[in-house]
Design an enzyme around this catalytic site. Structure first.
Site, mmCIF file in Angstrom:
data_model
loop_
_atom_site.group_PDB
_atom_site.id
_atom_site.type_symbol
_atom_site.label_atom_id
_atom_site.label_comp_id
_atom_site.label_asym_id
_atom_site.label_seq_id
_atom_site.Cartn_x
_atom_site.Cartn_y
_atom_site.Cartn_z
ATOM 1 N N ASP A 4 6.115 -3.394 5.092
ATOM 2 C CA ASP A 4 5.380 -4.497 4.466
ATOM 3 C C ASP A 4 6.383 -5.631 4.330
ATOM 4 O O ASP A 4 7.157 -5.674 3.383
ATOM 5 C CB ASP A 4 4.817 -4.072 3.110
ATOM 6 N N PRO A 20 7.535 -3.612 -5.336
ATOM 7 C CA PRO A 20 7.614 -2.896 -6.620
ATOM 8 C C PRO A 20 7.104 -1.461 -6.604
ATOM 9 O O PRO A 20 7.176 -0.780 -7.610
ATOM 10 C CB PRO A 20 6.739 -3.757 -7.534
ATOM 11 N N GLY A 21 6.545 -0.991 -5.473
ATOM 12 C CA GLY A 21 6.281 0.436 -5.362
ATOM 13 C C GLY A 21 4.843 0.871 -5.285
ATOM 14 O O GLY A 21 4.573 2.072 -5.263
ATOM 15 N N GLY A 22 3.885 -0.051 -5.231
ATOM 16 C CA GLY A 22 2.485 0.356 -5.134
ATOM 17 C C GLY A 22 2.198 1.151 -3.878
ATOM 18 O O GLY A 22 1.561 2.208 -3.922
ATOM 19 N N LYS A 23 2.694 0.668 -2.745
ATOM 20 C CA LYS A 23 2.472 1.374 -1.487
ATOM 21 C C LYS A 23 3.308 2.652 -1.433
ATOM 22 O O LYS A 23 2.872 3.663 -0.865
ATOM 23 C CB LYS A 23 2.793 0.452 -0.313
ATOM 24 N N CYS A 31 1.216 -10.196 3.427
ATOM 25 C CA CYS A 31 0.141 -10.902 2.727
ATOM 26 C C CYS A 31 0.072 -12.360 3.148
ATOM 27 O O CYS A 31 -0.055 -13.266 2.314
ATOM 28 C CB CYS A 31 0.293 -10.775 1.209
ATOM 29 N N CYS A 33 10.452 -1.878 2.762
ATOM 30 C CA CYS A 33 10.580 -2.965 1.778
ATOM 31 C C CYS A 33 9.736 -2.544 0.583
ATOM 32 O O CYS A 33 8.647 -3.065 0.354
ATOM 33 C CB CYS A 33 10.109 -4.292 2.350
ATOM 34 N N ASP A 75 15.069 -0.672 -0.572
ATOM 35 C CA ASP A 75 15.007 -2.067 -0.990
ATOM 36 C C ASP A 75 16.448 -2.543 -1.133
ATOM 37 O O ASP A 75 17.326 -1.773 -1.531
ATOM 38 C CB ASP A 75 14.259 -2.233 -2.311
#
Length: 470
Positions: free
Chosen positions: A344, A284-287, A397, A281, A302
């Site tokens: 995530d 927006p791509g931080g991980k 989260c 998932c 995604d």
């Protein structure tokens, strides 16, 4: 000169837009619109949508498709609306307790719109740097202009003037009132205890920090940007750092914005260099960026093509490359199993209440239960995508163990070839309290205290590393 009745009426209530003179019963004809009125009207309408219809705030504040009244405002008024809404939502139980005291008898069912007008005004009087007389005057004007509330204009004036005079005593009297809705406060107390639940509530009132994940040299970037390095390795910026794109290193792709807690899941994997890793998932791509930076060959999934485009754009700025796949992960079947998988998962987002105080007013217990069932289905499928001996990190989260520890334990009970690979508290100095006895990560907004120049707190996050037997 004596005027006849018709001339007197048209002089006192002049024509507008070429129409006939308005009657004295129409307050809108008496005077020009007061500055700031539309901002307060927009705030009351949006607050009603959040509280009464459980509409997420972000969508209504979107400048392309959001609330029309909000989009029609200028930049300064939109900033004021955001400040009013975030403040009102953060303090809502205390504001409502104060208004209940001042109003005395409950408002009739048909006066729900008035309740939001009073809440918007009270938020300004109690917590914002807005002149009290302005907040009172504009609330009375709102009541007069709304046929539903016109009969309560005098009540609005009396209640808010009294609040202005007595605000110090009311703030003191409600200090012990939890700012978290009762349904969720009870869950927090059951899981974390009364004291920690109270600290989570107080953390909600503090401004959220801006954290950066840096490609390398966190100490150096902290020095250049005036920040501090957190136990996660993130760089926390000081308050009022300015526009993010204008900061050193942004254009060069040396860092990206990511809450410190959100950076933890990707760091739980062991060596990823050269390994095939799926981020299920991803947007927006931080991980995703963390995995690619660690040397993994990343497949980023995604189900939203638009979100994937934004992910690709973010990674291009960072000079990182991944394979992007538009797919629903629940139906995804790769030709070859992965060495590692990051899931995530979609969740209630209750850990993000510092940034999104509307979450606790747009979600309820039924949402947590529904999302936990979804996460369980996704996790069970994700386990099938990993090679023997491989790793999977599950995270979200949420602050609720129903979406974390409890659900994972249930899945593991049915999959004996999987086990928790415990996180060692000693490996995370400064975050030892976030590691559970089973070796899972559980952060809350009450962790990482503030310093003189930097905000405290992190998002609430759950993360666990699972390993498949060979």
């Amino acid at each position: 000169m004596v005027l006849n009745d018709e001339k007197r009426k048209n002089k006192a209530y002049p024509k507008r837009h070429g129409g006939k003179g308005r009657t004295p019963a129409d307050p809108a004809a008496i005077a020009p619109e007061k500055p700031g009125l539309r901002a307060r009207q927009a705030a009351a309408k949006i607050l009603a949508a959040v509280i009464d219809r459980r509409t997420p705030l972000d969508g209504m504040l979107d400048l392309e498709n959001g609330n029309v009244a909000y989009r029609q405002l200028g930049d300064a008024d939109r900033a004021l609306v955001r400040a009013i809404l975030n403040t009102a939502l953060r303090h809502l139980p205390r504001i409502e307790a104060i208004l209940d005291t001042l109003v005395g008898t409950p408002l009739p069912e048909g006066a729900r719109a008035l309740h939001h007008v009073l809440t918007v005004a009270a938020a300004q009087i109690l917590y914002l740097d807005v002149p009290d007389h302005s907040a009172v005057d504009l609330a009375v004007e709102q009541a007069q202009l709304d046929p539903r509330n016109r009969r309560f204009a005098s009540l609005t004036n009396a209640v808010l003037r009294r609040l202005s005079r007595e605000k110090a005593s009311h703030l003191t009297a409600t200090r012990a009132v939890s700012v978290i809705p009762a349904w969720f406060h009870e869950r927090l107390v059951a899981v974390y205890g009364k004291e920690h639940a109270a600290r989570i509530g107080e953390a909600l009132l503090e401004p959220s920090a801006i954290d950066l994940t840096v490609k390398s040299d966190p100490e150096g970037w902290a020095a250049r940007l005036g920040g501090r390095v957190l136990p996660t390795g993130s760089v926390r910026l000081p308050a009022a750092s300015g526009a993010i794109p204008a900061l050193e290193g942004f254009e060069a792709g040396q860092w990206w914005v990511q809450d410190a807690a959100a950076s933890l899941p990707a760091k739980l994997f062991h060596d990823l260099a050269g390994k095939r890793v799926a981020d299920l998932c991803a947007a927006p791509g931080g991980k995703t960026a963390q995995l690619a930076l660690a040397g993994a060959k990343v497949t980023a999934l995604d189900q939203s093509g638009n979100r994937l485009k934004r992910l690709i754009g973010n990674l291009e700025r960072l000079d990182l490359s991944v394979e992007a796949v538009e797919a629903n992960m629940a139906d995804y079947r790769p030709e070859e199993l992965f060495d590692a998988v990051l899931l995530d998962a979609p969740c209630s987002s209750t850990g993000t209440i510092r940034r999104h105080p509307d979450v606790l007013w747009t979600k309820g217990p039924e949402d947590i239960d529904k999302l936990a069932r979804l996460q369980e289905r996704l996790l069970r499928h994700a386990l099938t995508l990993v090679k023997p001996g491989g790793e999977l990190v599950f995270s979200n989260c949420s602050l609720d163990p129903g979406e974390g520890e409890d659900m994972v334990a249930r899945v593991l009970a049915d999959n004996p070839d999987w086990r928790i690979q415990p996180v060692e508290p000693a490996d995370w100095p400064g975050l030892e309290s976030a590691v559970s006895p089973r070796g899972e990560f559980r952060t809350t907004p009450a962790m990482l205290p503030a310093t003189d120049s930097h905000a405290g707190g992190v998002d609430g996050f759950y993360a666990v590393l699972l390993r498949r037997n060979n």
